[in-house]
Scaffold this motif. Structure first.
Motif, mmCIF file in Angstrom:
data_model
loop_
_atom_site.group_PDB
_atom_site.id
_atom_site.type_symbol
_atom_site.label_atom_id
_atom_site.label_comp_id
_atom_site.label_asym_id
_atom_site.label_seq_id
_atom_site.Cartn_x
_atom_site.Cartn_y
_atom_site.Cartn_z
ATOM 1 N N UNK A 123 -7.491 -7.848 0.570
ATOM 2 C CA UNK A 123 -8.739 -7.980 1.297
ATOM 3 C C UNK A 123 -9.857 -8.249 0.303
ATOM 4 N N UNK A 124 -10.852 -8.979 0.751
ATOM 5 C CA UNK A 124 -12.003 -9.234 -0.098
ATOM 6 C C UNK A 124 -12.947 -8.035 -0.125
ATOM 7 N N UNK A 125 -12.817 -7.131 0.857
ATOM 8 C CA UNK A 125 -13.674 -5.947 0.953
ATOM 9 C C UNK A 125 -12.793 -4.703 0.964
ATOM 10 N N UNK A 126 -12.410 -4.184 -0.212
ATOM 11 C CA UNK A 126 -11.493 -3.036 -0.236
ATOM 12 C C UNK A 126 -12.156 -1.777 0.315
ATOM 13 N N UNK A 127 -11.343 -0.929 0.921
ATOM 14 C CA UNK A 127 -11.840 0.300 1.518
ATOM 15 C C UNK A 127 -11.890 1.413 0.476
ATOM 16 N N UNK A 128 -12.788 2.360 0.665
ATOM 17 C CA UNK A 128 -12.855 3.503 -0.242
ATOM 18 C C UNK A 128 -11.924 4.608 0.229
ATOM 19 N N UNK A 129 -11.387 4.471 1.445
ATOM 20 C CA UNK A 129 -10.523 5.515 2.002
ATOM 21 C C UNK A 129 -9.065 5.334 1.626
ATOM 22 N N UNK A 130 -8.674 4.187 1.158
ATOM 23 C CA UNK A 130 -7.281 3.950 0.828
ATOM 24 C C UNK A 130 -6.564 3.258 1.970
#
Length: 185
Positions: A123-130
């Motif tokens: 993804x181009x926008x990685x999540x901070x939650x995993x």
């Protein structure tokens, strides 16, 4: 096991302009069939042109088809895609069916070069939650429990099922208004 994948460029899965979310746009812009009118290696291409080319052009109205006869040259196909990529394929000694199969293959491609994938997801926008998985919100005592466990092995009681609720509603309407009773067979 082959190591030919090591020489392929690596990257991530990309879709051209989010193709398929609204409507599908074929990515093959034009196809050029180059062939010789008398050479024996061009027989399959000539047979395809004589019998199947009109049907191909009708089924793919967004693709421009060019025919380029050349003297004493080996036949080939050149596919040009909307993203500017070009793909060259030699058609020497191809049968009519092989020409048709390769042409339909080029029609379904996106024009993005073949590559090996670094990861299965990107993804181009990685999540901070995993990354989510089915065990993310499970109770932690399952990790150290020994099965069969008397508490964890009990079936969950979620109340009546949807079918049971519908049967109950149907019975209530029959009690309130017996005129709506279905005919008995």
């Amino acid at each position: 096991m082959s190591n030919s994948h090591m020489f392929l460029p690596s990257g991530f899965i990309r879709t051209p302009l989010q193709n398929g979310l609204g409507r599908y746009i074929p990515q093959l812009q034009r196809i050029t069939l180059k062939f010789c009118k008398n050479h024996g290696g061009s027989r399959g291409v000539r047979d395809f042109i004589e019998s199947d080319l009109m049907e191909f052009a009708k089924t793919n109205p967004g693709t421009v088809v060019y025919l380029k006869p050349r003297r004493h040259r080996s036949p080939c196909m050149v596919a040009e895609y909307l993203n500017g990529e070009r793909e060259y394929l030699s058609c020497h000694e191809f049968s009519r069916d092989e020409v048709h199969k390769w042409l339909s293959y080029m029609c379904t491609r996106s024009g993005i070069p073949v590559m090996r994938f670094r990861k299965y997801q990107h993804t181009d926008y990685p999540t901070v939650q995993g990354v989510w998985n089915p065990f993310t919100h499970q109770a932690p005592e399952i990790n150290i429990a020994e099965f069969p466990h008397e508490v964890l092995s009990r079936p969950l009681d979620h109340g009546p099922t949807a079918t049971e609720q519908l049967i109950e509603i149907f019975k209530k309407t029959q009690i309130e208004d017996p005129a709506n009773k279905p005919p008995e067979l």
